[in-house]
Design an enzyme around this catalytic site. Sequence first.
Site, mmCIF file in Angstrom:
data_model
loop_
_atom_site.group_PDB
_atom_site.id
_atom_site.type_symbol
_atom_site.label_atom_id
_atom_site.label_comp_id
_atom_site.label_asym_id
_atom_site.label_seq_id
_atom_site.Cartn_x
_atom_site.Cartn_y
_atom_site.Cartn_z
ATOM 1 N N MET A 112 10.354 0.639 4.061
ATOM 2 C CA MET A 112 9.146 0.811 3.240
ATOM 3 C C MET A 112 8.198 1.859 3.827
ATOM 4 S SD MET A 112 7.952 -2.825 1.719
ATOM 5 C CE MET A 112 8.601 -3.388 0.139
ATOM 6 N N ARG B 116 5.302 3.524 1.338
ATOM 7 C CA ARG B 116 5.143 4.234 0.063
ATOM 8 C C ARG B 116 5.113 5.772 0.163
ATOM 9 N NH1 ARG B 116 2.452 1.639 -4.491
ATOM 10 N NH2 ARG B 116 1.652 0.167 -2.963
ATOM 11 N N ASP C 30 2.186 -0.309 6.030
ATOM 12 C CA ASP C 30 2.528 1.120 6.012
ATOM 13 C C ASP C 30 1.917 1.932 7.157
ATOM 14 O OD1 ASP C 30 3.860 0.489 3.731
ATOM 15 O OD2 ASP C 30 2.654 1.709 2.374
ATOM 16 N N ARG D 34 31.407 3.636 9.398
ATOM 17 C CA ARG D 34 30.814 4.022 8.115
ATOM 18 C C ARG D 34 29.500 4.764 8.279
ATOM 19 N NH1 ARG D 34 31.447 -1.651 4.857
ATOM 20 N NH2 ARG D 34 33.541 -1.294 4.061
ATOM 21 N N GLY E 285 -5.224 -2.046 1.871
ATOM 22 C CA GLY E 285 -4.925 -0.638 2.078
ATOM 23 C C GLY E 285 -5.876 0.264 1.300
ATOM 24 N N ASP E 286 -5.440 1.485 1.025
ATOM 25 C CA ASP E 286 -6.386 2.436 0.425
ATOM 26 C C ASP E 286 -6.805 2.058 -0.991
ATOM 27 O OD1 ASP E 286 -3.916 3.095 -0.612
ATOM 28 O OD2 ASP E 286 -4.297 5.250 -0.644
ATOM 29 N N THR F 169 -2.076 -3.505 5.960
ATOM 30 C CA THR F 169 -0.917 -2.965 5.241
ATOM 31 C C THR F 169 0.184 -2.677 6.242
ATOM 32 O OG1 THR F 169 -0.019 -1.038 4.062
ATOM 33 C CG2 THR F 169 -2.031 -0.665 5.302
ATOM 34 N N VAL G 3 -12.144 -14.410 10.875
ATOM 35 C CA VAL G 3 -13.379 -14.209 10.091
ATOM 36 C C VAL G 3 -14.094 -15.546 9.896
ATOM 37 C CG1 VAL G 3 -14.266 -13.579 7.793
ATOM 38 C CG2 VAL G 3 -12.594 -12.097 8.936
ATOM 39 N N GLU H 170 11.059 5.238 2.134
ATOM 40 C CA GLU H 170 11.227 5.096 0.672
ATOM 41 C C GLU H 170 10.592 6.244 -0.112
ATOM 42 O OE1 GLU H 170 9.073 1.908 -1.266
ATOM 43 O OE2 GLU H 170 7.525 1.918 0.261
ATOM 44 N N ASP I 176 -0.693 3.638 7.131
ATOM 45 C CA ASP I 176 -1.033 4.960 6.594
ATOM 46 C C ASP I 176 -2.533 5.184 6.440
ATOM 47 O OD1 ASP I 176 -1.330 3.068 4.624
ATOM 48 O OD2 ASP I 176 -0.408 4.250 3.041
ATOM 49 N N GLY J 277 -0.497 -5.097 -1.009
ATOM 50 C CA GLY J 277 0.685 -5.726 -0.421
ATOM 51 C C GLY J 277 0.297 -6.649 0.724
ATOM 52 N N ILE K 282 11.652 -7.820 2.807
ATOM 53 C CA ILE K 282 11.841 -8.567 4.062
ATOM 54 C C ILE K 282 10.861 -8.035 5.116
ATOM 55 C CG2 ILE K 282 13.655 -7.032 4.961
ATOM 56 C CD1 ILE K 282 15.015 -9.424 6.177
ATOM 57 N N GLN K 283 10.516 -6.741 4.979
ATOM 58 C CA GLN K 283 9.626 -6.116 5.974
ATOM 59 C C GLN K 283 8.188 -6.614 5.874
ATOM 60 O OE1 GLN K 283 10.915 -1.597 6.030
ATOM 61 N NE2 GLN K 283 11.478 -2.591 4.122
ATOM 62 N N ARG L 224 -2.279 -6.916 -7.097
ATOM 63 C CA ARG L 224 -2.597 -5.519 -7.407
ATOM 64 C C ARG L 224 -3.237 -5.595 -8.794
ATOM 65 N NH1 ARG L 224 -0.296 -2.563 -3.397
ATOM 66 N NH2 ARG L 224 1.725 -3.201 -2.592
HETATM 67 O O1 F6P Z 1 1.855 -0.955 0.756
HETATM 68 C C1 F6P Z 1 2.810 -1.794 1.259
HETATM 69 C C2 F6P Z 1 4.092 -1.660 0.476
HETATM 70 O O2 F6P Z 1 5.020 -2.595 0.965
HETATM 71 C C3 F6P Z 1 4.699 -0.260 0.452
HETATM 72 O O3 F6P Z 1 5.430 0.031 1.605
HETATM 73 C C4 F6P Z 1 5.552 -0.331 -0.794
HETATM 74 O O4 F6P Z 1 5.752 0.941 -1.334
HETATM 75 C C5 F6P Z 1 4.717 -1.178 -1.707
HETATM 76 O O5 F6P Z 1 3.869 -1.951 -0.890
HETATM 77 C C6 F6P Z 1 5.508 -2.091 -2.613
HETATM 78 O O6 F6P Z 1 4.597 -2.802 -3.385
HETATM 79 P P1 F6P Z 1 4.998 -3.994 -4.349
HETATM 80 O O7 F6P Z 1 5.431 -5.139 -3.498
HETATM 81 O O8 F6P Z 1 3.756 -4.277 -5.114
HETATM 82 O O9 F6P Z 1 6.108 -3.482 -5.199
#
Ligand code: F6P
Length: 319
Positions: free
Chosen positions: A170, A172, A128, A163, A102-103, A126, A23, A221, A130, A11, A251-252, A72
């Site tokens: 986000m 994952r 996330d 409401r 990321g990982d 990333t 770099v 999520e 994480d 991502g 958007i994030q 990906r």
């Molecule tokens: O790893 C970043 C991330 O935005 C996660 O938060 C999310 O689950 C995932 O990528 C969504 O990936 P994609 O844009 O490939 O659907």
Amino acid sequence: MKRIALFTSGGDAPGMNAHIRAVERVGEKRGVEVVGIIGGYSGMIAGHFELLDRIRTANIIDRGGTILKTSRCEDFLSVEGRVRAIEQLRSNGIEGVIACGGDGTFHGAHALWTEHGMPIVGTPGTIDNDLSGTDFTIGYDTAINTAAQAIDKIRDTADSHGRLFFIEVMGRHAGFIAMDVGIACGAEYIAVPETITDIDELYRRIVSQGRERRTVVIVGEGDELGGAMGISKAIEERYGIPSKVSILGHIQRGGSPTVRDRVLASRLGAAAVDALLGGQTDVMIGEVAGSVRMVPLEDTWTTRKPVPGYLKELSTILI
Ligand code: F6P
């Protein structure tokens, strides 16, 4: 080394362009050519390489996304895919690689080193946050600020209409974004994948707010009840309370990086070049307690990074 390569993968994350710029600039200062691989591992397999220079990396530090593009890549999961990738790297004279992602990206990087001996250094890119081995990942700060701005706006509507809103952010498998923005936006409840969401407890919180008042629940999520939609459904089915669901989504991932992300991305980019030229490989360059640190790539996915305890505590005492 005379020629190294850099790619962004997985991502996209705000700050990746600042990283690319750093770099290239540090590589140039050290007398090394920096080649950009276009499109992550897919570009590596296909041989989409481009020599970077100061002009190509000028005026990008404030831009979201990544000028090197990303992907990906399924093909890289296979031994054959990685053989094609290493052939491309070698035939283009690449002696070392910097992998920002990321990982999933780091699994691939680790394989390139262990299977083919290609020196490779990872940097955490990333939203996330994480990855174990760094306090913050490139893109996280921008993502939480983007999410917080959106949530503040939704709260205006929640407040005006009285409401109940479930807002999904986000992350994952990780609740970092949810926890930070939940606290920053004064959420009445924060649901994250790291803890079991108790629908009855959530109901009590909603009721304690008074049904006529606005209630904002932030949901990571990856929450086990199925994200914001799942929790909204569960509350309606068990207690008959209707709600609105808002999924903030991609958007994030976009937008101009914050100062923190630009500086982190620049610092880790500079450190990654020096680590690679200094003989390091199979490590991720991170920042821990203000200092640059290196951890084996494998640690970034074998050690789970916990959401800080103080955030969990705040999320329960500030409601
Ligand atoms: O790893 C970043 C991330 O935005 C996660 O938060 C999310 O689950 C995932 O990528 C969504 O990936 P994609 O844009 O490939 O659907």
